[in-house]
Scaffold this motif. Structure first.
Motif, PDB file in Angstrom:
ATOM      1  N   THR A 142      -9.908  66.607  53.817  1.00  0.00           N
ATOM      2  CA  THR A 142     -10.557  67.757  53.162  1.00  0.00           C
ATOM      3  C   THR A 142      -9.942  69.058  53.664  1.00  0.00           C
ATOM      4  N   GLY A 143      -8.648  69.219  53.404  1.00  0.00           N
ATOM      5  CA  GLY A 143      -7.945  70.449  53.789  1.00  0.00           C
ATOM      6  C   GLY A 143      -7.762  71.334  52.570  1.00  0.00           C
ATOM      7  N   TYR A 144      -6.670  72.085  52.545  1.00  0.00           N
ATOM      8  CA  TYR A 144      -6.412  72.995  51.433  1.00  0.00           C
ATOM      9  C   TYR A 144      -6.420  72.234  50.100  1.00  0.00           C
ATOM     10  N   VAL A 145      -5.706  71.132  50.048  1.00  0.00           N
ATOM     11  CA  VAL A 145      -5.601  70.396  48.788  1.00  0.00           C
ATOM     12  C   VAL A 145      -6.892  69.619  48.503  1.00  0.00           C
ATOM     13  N   GLY A 146      -7.360  68.863  49.495  1.00  0.00           N
ATOM     14  CA  GLY A 146      -8.515  67.980  49.283  1.00  0.00           C
ATOM     15  C   GLY A 146      -9.784  68.727  48.914  1.00  0.00           C
ATOM     16  N   MET A 177     -14.055  63.317  52.331  1.00  0.00           N
ATOM     17  CA  MET A 177     -14.088  62.718  53.665  1.00  0.00           C
ATOM     18  C   MET A 177     -13.023  63.383  54.549  1.00  0.00           C
ATOM     19  N   ASP A 178     -13.343  63.567  55.816  1.00  0.00           N
ATOM     20  CA  ASP A 178     -12.335  64.074  56.752  1.00  0.00           C
ATOM     21  C   ASP A 178     -12.600  63.480  58.132  1.00  0.00           C
ATOM     22  N   ILE A 179     -11.531  63.316  58.880  1.00  0.00           N
ATOM     23  CA  ILE A 179     -11.632  62.759  60.229  1.00  0.00           C
ATOM     24  C   ILE A 179     -12.227  63.792  61.193  1.00  0.00           C
ATOM     25  N   LYS A 207     -16.396  68.104  62.998  1.00  0.00           N
ATOM     26  CA  LYS A 207     -16.929  69.468  63.008  1.00  0.00           C
ATOM     27  C   LYS A 207     -16.750  70.119  61.629  1.00  0.00           C
ATOM     28  N   LYS A 208     -15.576  69.902  61.065  1.00  0.00           N
ATOM     29  CA  LYS A 208     -15.294  70.453  59.733  1.00  0.00           C
ATOM     30  C   LYS A 208     -16.325  69.920  58.729  1.00  0.00           C
ATOM     31  N   ILE A 209     -16.600  68.629  58.810  1.00  0.00           N
ATOM     32  CA  ILE A 209     -17.557  68.007  57.878  1.00  0.00           C
ATOM     33  C   ILE A 209     -18.964  68.571  58.099  1.00  0.00           C
ATOM     34  N   PRO A 234      -2.303  65.024  55.462  1.00  0.00           N
ATOM     35  CA  PRO A 234      -1.085  65.758  55.834  1.00  0.00           C
ATOM     36  C   PRO A 234       0.137  64.842  55.914  1.00  0.00           C
ATOM     37  N   THR A 235       1.282  65.396  55.559  1.00  0.00           N
ATOM     38  CA  THR A 235       2.565  64.677  55.719  1.00  0.00           C
ATOM     39  C   THR A 235       3.518  65.634  56.439  1.00  0.00           C
ATOM     40  N   PRO A 236       3.214  65.897  57.713  1.00  0.00           N
ATOM     41  CA  PRO A 236       3.982  66.921  58.434  1.00  0.00           C
ATOM     42  C   PRO A 236       5.436  66.513  58.668  1.00  0.00           C
ATOM     43  N   SER A 294      -0.900  63.660  48.384  1.00  0.00           N
ATOM     44  CA  SER A 294      -0.033  64.101  49.471  1.00  0.00           C
ATOM     45  C   SER A 294       1.407  64.105  48.959  1.00  0.00           C
ATOM     46  N   THR A 295       2.186  65.029  49.505  1.00  0.00           N
ATOM     47  CA  THR A 295       3.615  65.055  49.153  1.00  0.00           C
ATOM     48  C   THR A 295       4.313  63.996  50.004  1.00  0.00           C
ATOM     49  N   VAL A 296       4.756  62.925  49.349  1.00  0.00           N
ATOM     50  CA  VAL A 296       5.331  61.804  50.115  1.00  0.00           C
ATOM     51  C   VAL A 296       6.733  61.463  49.611  1.00  0.00           C
ATOM     52  N   LYS A 344      -1.081  76.524  44.685  1.00  0.00           N
ATOM     53  CA  LYS A 344      -0.493  77.499  45.611  1.00  0.00           C
ATOM     54  C   LYS A 344      -1.623  78.085  46.438  1.00  0.00           C
ATOM     55  N   GLU A 345      -1.464  78.090  47.748  1.00  0.00           N
ATOM     56  CA  GLU A 345      -2.500  78.705  48.572  1.00  0.00           C
ATOM     57  C   GLU A 345      -2.641  80.163  48.166  1.00  0.00           C
ATOM     58  N   GLY A 346      -3.869  80.630  48.143  1.00  0.00           N
ATOM     59  CA  GLY A 346      -4.108  82.009  47.708  1.00  0.00           C
ATOM     60  C   GLY A 346      -4.607  82.064  46.272  1.00  0.00           C
ATOM     61  N   PRO A 353       9.255  74.781  53.731  1.00  0.00           N
ATOM     62  CA  PRO A 353      10.203  74.390  54.784  1.00  0.00           C
ATOM     63  C   PRO A 353      10.242  72.873  55.009  1.00  0.00           C
ATOM     64  N   LYS A 354       9.053  72.265  55.058  1.00  0.00           N
ATOM     65  CA  LYS A 354       9.047  70.829  55.366  1.00  0.00           C
ATOM     66  C   LYS A 354       9.541  69.998  54.180  1.00  0.00           C
ATOM     67  N   ASP A 355       9.249  70.445  52.968  1.00  0.00           N
ATOM     68  CA  ASP A 355       9.661  69.656  51.798  1.00  0.00           C
ATOM     69  C   ASP A 355      11.172  69.733  51.578  1.00  0.00           C
TER      70      ASP A 355
HETATM   71  N1  LIG Z   1      -1.323  73.301  51.194  1.00  0.00           N
HETATM   72  C1  LIG Z   1      -0.649  73.361  50.057  1.00  0.00           C
HETATM   73  O1  LIG Z   1      -0.416  74.441  49.511  1.00  0.00           O
HETATM   74  C2  LIG Z   1      -0.178  72.096  49.387  1.00  0.00           C
HETATM   75  C3  LIG Z   1       0.202  72.155  48.033  1.00  0.00           C
HETATM   76  C4  LIG Z   1       0.648  70.992  47.422  1.00  0.00           C
HETATM   77  C5  LIG Z   1       0.749  69.821  48.146  1.00  0.00           C
HETATM   78  N2  LIG Z   1       0.405  69.799  49.466  1.00  0.00           N
HETATM   79  C6  LIG Z   1       0.501  68.522  50.187  1.00  0.00           C
HETATM   80  O2  LIG Z   1      -0.804  67.968  50.246  1.00  0.00           O
HETATM   81  C7  LIG Z   1      -0.975  67.270  51.487  1.00  0.00           C
HETATM   82  C8  LIG Z   1      -2.147  67.859  52.242  1.00  0.00           C
HETATM   83  O3  LIG Z   1      -1.856  69.201  52.548  1.00  0.00           O
HETATM   84  P1  LIG Z   1      -2.973  70.239  53.034  1.00  0.00           P
HETATM   85  O4  LIG Z   1      -2.309  71.567  53.062  1.00  0.00           O
HETATM   86  O5  LIG Z   1      -4.203  70.050  52.253  1.00  0.00           O
HETATM   87  O6  LIG Z   1      -3.192  69.737  54.524  1.00  0.00           O
HETATM   88  P2  LIG Z   1      -4.348  70.202  55.533  1.00  0.00           P
HETATM   89  O7  LIG Z   1      -3.782  70.057  56.867  1.00  0.00           O
HETATM   90  O8  LIG Z   1      -4.911  71.510  55.088  1.00  0.00           O
HETATM   91  O9  LIG Z   1      -5.496  69.120  55.306  1.00  0.00           O
HETATM   92  C9  LIG Z   1      -5.378  67.780  55.656  1.00  0.00           C
HETATM   93  C10 LIG Z   1      -6.741  67.273  56.103  1.00  0.00           C
HETATM   94  O10 LIG Z   1      -6.640  65.880  56.377  1.00  0.00           O
HETATM   95  C11 LIG Z   1      -7.450  65.592  57.502  1.00  0.00           C
HETATM   96  N3  LIG Z   1      -7.030  64.322  58.093  1.00  0.00           N
HETATM   97  C12 LIG Z   1      -5.964  64.072  58.915  1.00  0.00           C
HETATM   98  N4  LIG Z   1      -5.924  62.769  59.229  1.00  0.00           N
HETATM   99  C13 LIG Z   1      -6.970  62.179  58.610  1.00  0.00           C
HETATM  100  C14 LIG Z   1      -7.449  60.856  58.545  1.00  0.00           C
HETATM  101  N5  LIG Z   1      -6.850  59.872  59.193  1.00  0.00           N
HETATM  102  N6  LIG Z   1      -8.561  60.614  57.817  1.00  0.00           N
HETATM  103  C15 LIG Z   1      -9.191  61.607  57.158  1.00  0.00           C
HETATM  104  N7  LIG Z   1      -8.787  62.877  57.180  1.00  0.00           N
HETATM  105  C16 LIG Z   1      -7.677  63.166  57.884  1.00  0.00           C
HETATM  106  C17 LIG Z   1      -7.276  66.795  58.408  1.00  0.00           C
HETATM  107  O11 LIG Z   1      -8.339  66.902  59.333  1.00  0.00           O
HETATM  108  C18 LIG Z   1      -7.261  67.937  57.396  1.00  0.00           C
HETATM  109  O12 LIG Z   1      -8.548  68.461  57.168  1.00  0.00           O
HETATM  110  C19 LIG Z   1       0.361  67.386  52.212  1.00  0.00           C
HETATM  111  O13 LIG Z   1       1.143  66.276  51.930  1.00  0.00           O
HETATM  112  C20 LIG Z   1       0.980  68.634  51.607  1.00  0.00           C
HETATM  113  O14 LIG Z   1       2.383  68.623  51.697  1.00  0.00           O
HETATM  114  C21 LIG Z   1      -0.074  70.912  50.095  1.00  0.00           C
END
Ligand SMILES: NC(=O)c1ccc[n+]([C@@H]2O[C@H](COP(=O)([O-])OP(=O)(O)OC[C@H]3O[C@@H](n4cnc5c(N)ncnc54)[C@H](O)[C@@H]3O)[C@@H](O)[C@H]2O)c1
Length: 436
Positions: A8-12, A29-31, A34-36, A85-87, A120-122, A152-154, A263-265
């Motif tokens: 549940t990050g930016y995308v989720g 769902m998120d691991i 605290k966030k949850i 995440p796919t860091p 996720s970007t994989v 796009k963030e923002g 950068p990472k992609d």
């Molecule tokens: N941020 C962007 O602008 C954006 C845009 C398009 C695609 N993406 C891709 O989407 C994917 C997610 O990016 P994001 O920016 O949302 O990442 P993020 O870091 O904001 O969110 C990821 C979330 O996953 C959670 N997480 C980590 N491991 C976990 C697990 N085992 N179980 C459950 N939750 C878990 C983290 O706590 C975090 O809240 C990446 O592959 C990214 O490249 C991101």
């Protein structure tokens, strides 16, 4: 539809709330417990315009729920979105550990057939790998789809509510139809839902980000040449952008691209290419030029102060990697702030949204100003790093009276060099005409 979103990050979070808002039952769902806990109370962990209001409304209406239990999320949903995440790893490749591990855990919790969707970007072939795992280990039928995200963030909310296109990567017609139906409310104006094979969908995401990064980098490299030959990159931007084959967007020269994706992609696609015995020479250069571009402004600052930065008070406007976000991951500000500190400068920053994140990274090494103007008090120079709207119009007289020396390094070319110079400032932009 019953949907769960894992991660549940930016995308989720954005995607989850958009699905909930169109009438689906969504569990995010998120691991991170605290966030949850915070999300359950409607407290949003990220800055994204409009998001908080939409989350609160959907929680209140009972369509959006949060959990830290993967089992619960899996059992209660028919479609599971992976937004994990796919860091970047040390060698530049994308780390798919989270995606693979969670997929394996999901296999253990299956209570019926499901559709699993990778947002996720994989790297190319990841979805095929996950599908193979479910084929061998799942107790029920699972169809794994690639459905890359382009928000796009923002502007994440409006991008998700009105996406330019939806890419569905699967050979399974029924699963594709289910996903197309889910997205139907978002593409009512006619934007395309494009169905393709899994690998092409995975590659489409990398191609899009890499192309945009290339466009930015081309302009940055040209801007550096402009400084040498006495041309102005802003005039050139307008001159070429009006050609529809080129387009107006992503032509702004600056101090390099950043963020959690470009950068990472770019690096990951270069790595994928190398693994398959191909050299993606254009992207290798893009990556290298971008790293250099972030350092370019430091060279200009050092030149201006004749290498004597020790003790100089430098105000930095903007820490976020771009406006309208609090995200500072891979932001050019990181290179600039750490270089300034290394040179012995005293750094004070102001960012309208990213101060909390900045404090987590820089702690007491820098000073944090409540307003843009208060950061300028007694400053030897101002460095504009992020082009927030509130930085665009300057009260040049006030600024001049606040600063010790009126010097502006405009890393985003948001000011008119003539206007600023006429007001008595020394102005350094990126690829702008030098002072005569
Ligand atoms: N941020 C962007 O602008 C954006 C845009 C398009 C695609 N993406 C891709 O989407 C994917 C997610 O990016 P994001 O920016 O949302 O990442 P993020 O870091 O904001 O969110 C990821 C979330 O996953 C959670 N997480 C980590 N491991 C976990 C697990 N085992 N179980 C459950 N939750 C878990 C983290 O706590 C975090 O809240 C990446 O592959 C990214 O490249 C991101």
């Amino acid at each position: 539809m019953k949907i769960s979103v894992i991660g549940t990050g930016y995308v989720g979070l954005v995607q989850g709330v958009c699905f909930a808002d169109t009438g689906n039952n969504v569990i995010c769902m998120d691991i991170d417990k605290k966030k949850i806990r915070n999300l359950k109370r409607g407290s949003i962990p990220i800055y994204e315009p409009g998001l908080e209001e939409l989350v609160k409304r959907n929680i209140k209406d009972g369509r959006l729920k949060f959990t830290a239990k993967l089992k619960e999320a899996v059992e209660k949903s028919k479609i599971i979105f992976l937004c994990l995440p796919t860091p970047q790893t040390e060698d530049g490749s994308a780390d798919t550990t989270h995606v693979m591990e969670v997929s394996k855990k999901i296999a253990g919790f299956l209570n019926e057939s499901k559709i699993i969707v990778s947002k996720s970007t994989v790297p190319v072939g990841t979805v095929e790998k996950i599908q193979g795992y479910f084929r061998q280990n799942g107790k029920h039928d699972v169809c794994v789809i690639s459905n890359p995200e382009f928000l796009k963030e923002g502007t994440a909310l409006q991008d998700s509510l009105k996406p330019d296109r939806i890419i569905i990567g699967t050979g399974d017609k029924n699963a594709a139809a289910v996903l197309a139906e889910l997205y139907e409310p978002f593409v009512r104006t006619g934007n395309p839902v494009i169905v393709m094979d899994e690998k092409s969908a995975e590659m489409t995401k990398y191609a899009a980000n890499s192309f945009l990064a290339t466009k930015i980098t081309f302009m940055n490299d040209l801007a550096n040449l402009c400084e040498k030959v006495g041309a102005d990159i802003e005039s050139i931007r307008r001159g070429i952008g009006s050609d529809p084959r080129i387009g107006k967007s992503f032509l702004f020269a600056g101090i390099g691209y950043g963020g959690s994706c470009f950068p990472k992609d770019v690096k990951a696609l270069v790595k994928t290419s190398a693994v398959h015995g191909h050299k993606l020479r254009i992207l290798e250069s893009v990556d290298r030029i971008n790293e250099d571009q972030k350092k370019m402004i430091i060279l200009k600052i050092k030149n201006h102060f004749k290498g004597e930065l020790k003790g100089k008070a430098i105000a930095v406007w903007g820490v976020a990697f771009k406006p309208q976000t609090d995200d500072i991951r891979e932001a050019p500000s990181a290179v600039i702030i750490s270089s300034l500190l290394k040179e012995g400068a005293k750094v004070r920053v102001h960012d309208p949204a990213a101060m909390t994140n900045a404090k987590k990274v820089y702690g007491s090494k820098i000073k944090y100003s409540k307003s843009a103007y208060s950061a300028l008090k007694g400053a030897d120079a101002l460095v504009v790093v992020t082009e927030w709207n509130e930085f665009r119009r300057l009260d040049l007289n006030s600024i001049k009276s606040l600063m010790k020396t009126p010097v502006i390094f405009d890393g985003r070319n948001i000011y008119d060099p003539d206007e600023v110079r006429e007001a008595g400032f020394v102005y350094h932009g990126v690829g702008r005409k030098m002072q005569k």
